[in-house]
Design a protein around this motif. Sequence first.
Motif, PDB file in Angstrom:
ATOM      1  N   ALA A  42     -19.367 -81.329 -66.858  1.00  0.00           N
ATOM      2  CA  ALA A  42     -18.998 -82.682 -67.282  1.00  0.00           C
ATOM      3  C   ALA A  42     -19.377 -83.685 -66.193  1.00  0.00           C
ATOM      4  N   GLU A  79     -18.519 -81.644 -71.328  1.00  0.00           N
ATOM      5  CA  GLU A  79     -19.834 -81.010 -71.165  1.00  0.00           C
ATOM      6  C   GLU A  79     -20.778 -81.405 -72.311  1.00  0.00           C
ATOM      7  N   GLY A 156     -14.064 -75.025 -63.128  1.00  0.00           N
ATOM      8  CA  GLY A 156     -15.252 -74.598 -62.386  1.00  0.00           C
ATOM      9  C   GLY A 156     -16.115 -73.610 -63.167  1.00  0.00           C
ATOM     10  N   GLY A 157     -15.797 -73.459 -64.465  1.00  0.00           N
ATOM     11  CA  GLY A 157     -16.399 -72.395 -65.259  1.00  0.00           C
ATOM     12  C   GLY A 157     -17.855 -72.598 -65.677  1.00  0.00           C
ATOM     13  N   SER A 158     -18.451 -73.737 -65.377  1.00  0.00           N
ATOM     14  CA  SER A 158     -19.867 -73.902 -65.733  1.00  0.00           C
ATOM     15  C   SER A 158     -20.747 -72.921 -64.971  1.00  0.00           C
TER      16      SER A 158
HETATM   17  N1  ASP Z   1     -16.081 -79.423 -65.978  1.00  0.00           N
HETATM   18  C1  ASP Z   1     -15.360 -78.213 -65.698  1.00  0.00           C
HETATM   19  C2  ASP Z   1     -14.355 -78.445 -64.595  1.00  0.00           C
HETATM   20  O1  ASP Z   1     -14.234 -79.532 -64.077  1.00  0.00           O
HETATM   21  C3  ASP Z   1     -16.261 -77.068 -65.416  1.00  0.00           C
HETATM   22  C4  ASP Z   1     -17.137 -77.206 -64.193  1.00  0.00           C
HETATM   23  O2  ASP Z   1     -17.296 -78.294 -63.650  1.00  0.00           O
HETATM   24  O3  ASP Z   1     -17.722 -76.214 -63.784  1.00  0.00           O
HETATM   25  O4  ASP Z   1     -13.646 -77.546 -64.219  1.00  0.00           O
END
Ligand code: ASP
Length: 411
Positions: A42, A79, A156-158
């Motif tokens: 995102a 996203e 953080g899953g991206s």
């Molecule tokens: N947008 C999601 C988050 O802030 C996934 C990512 O950035 O990886 O956790």
Amino acid sequence: MKILIQKYGGTSVNTPEARELVASRVIAAREEGYTPVVVVSAIGRLGEPYATDTLINFVRHTYSEVSPREMDLLMSCGEIISGITLTAAIQKAGHQAIFLTGAQAGIITDHNFNEARIIKVKPENVIRYAREDKVVIVAGFQGVTEEGDITTLGRGGSDTTAAALGVALGAQYVDIYTDVEGIMTADPRIVGEAQTLKMVTYDEICQLAYEGAKVIHPRAVEIVMQANIPLRVKSIFSNAPGTLVTNLGEVYKGTIDITRDRVITGITQISNLTQFKINTEGEENLKQQRRLFSSLALAGISLDFINVNSKEVIFTVKEELAHKASQILENVSFTPEVNYNCAKVATVGAGMSGVPGVMAGIVEALTKEEIQILQANDSYTTIWVLVKQEDMEKAIRALHRQFVANEKEKR
Ligand code: ASP
Ligand code: MG
């Protein structure tokens, strides 16, 4: 097809200039003969309109109880907005591009809303569009259950999406683009002379990531590690090679005497821990230990740095759980010694295994600075020490001096 996964974080796509830079990196990969598959996070961070935290706060501000399923649908929007915007930027640069949601890209997960696990990837759509010579852009951080519910993969899953696609597509590399130059030997805000690492092993980066270095999601590393796919952490803003993450054999290749190679890769830390010491001495020692651990487990309190001996039980919890843990222990008639404001410092290096003197070096570095070690623990790639929070930065600098700064050429 030579597939290259490129994952771009939120700060790499938050201005038109940054998106142009991303588009140029995607196009450069094509010109080098790769088929790029792009994964996006995102846009931006908290405060920016379409960041994940902004979306969460928007609804939670008024409605504190949103169900996890609906929360996932909401969070998946970030996203989608980001991916479509980037698709437009690539199209504007004159290349055919197509955007896919996690579901459209075949990211199938379990039902664990907010923290779903990828159970399989069905990459047919991605492959079909890639064969049509389109740049495929995939929304990170989201998937779908077999029944069609949208899920998200945990914060953080991206990175995890990128890793899973990398494995499913047999990618040459998974490149994680961020706003730093790679993985560093220590937090540069604490250690002025911290260096960017050229290469680290999967294990080392997992240790560094679990212990606080926030550059990459450890789950992503576990996924690429299983298929032995090399991963690179690179900066969107520079052409530096970044950090290559690969297997032990590659990183320590050509080494005859491992003790002459680097022993320590980096130093990392976690703050805000509370240490508990509980006396369990006496006839009922074993029974006491059982009662102690099961009462904390029942309350859902996760323990770390656990040490059990015939006289006492020692462990740490995150500071925010310290009060609850104290209460539970007192309820079952223990009188814990509670040591607030602690920090855990990890000295990480796959090269330390079997090498004598690493702990001696840690003790030397810390005692010279009058730093008391409250607890220590080790695995084959890491030695952890617990210190008082006020000693943490001094400890990191001392360890960096001891093990890293003097061995620059080995990095
Ligand atoms: N947008 C999601 C988050 O802030 C996934 C990512 O950035 O990886 O956790
Ligand atoms: Mg991230």
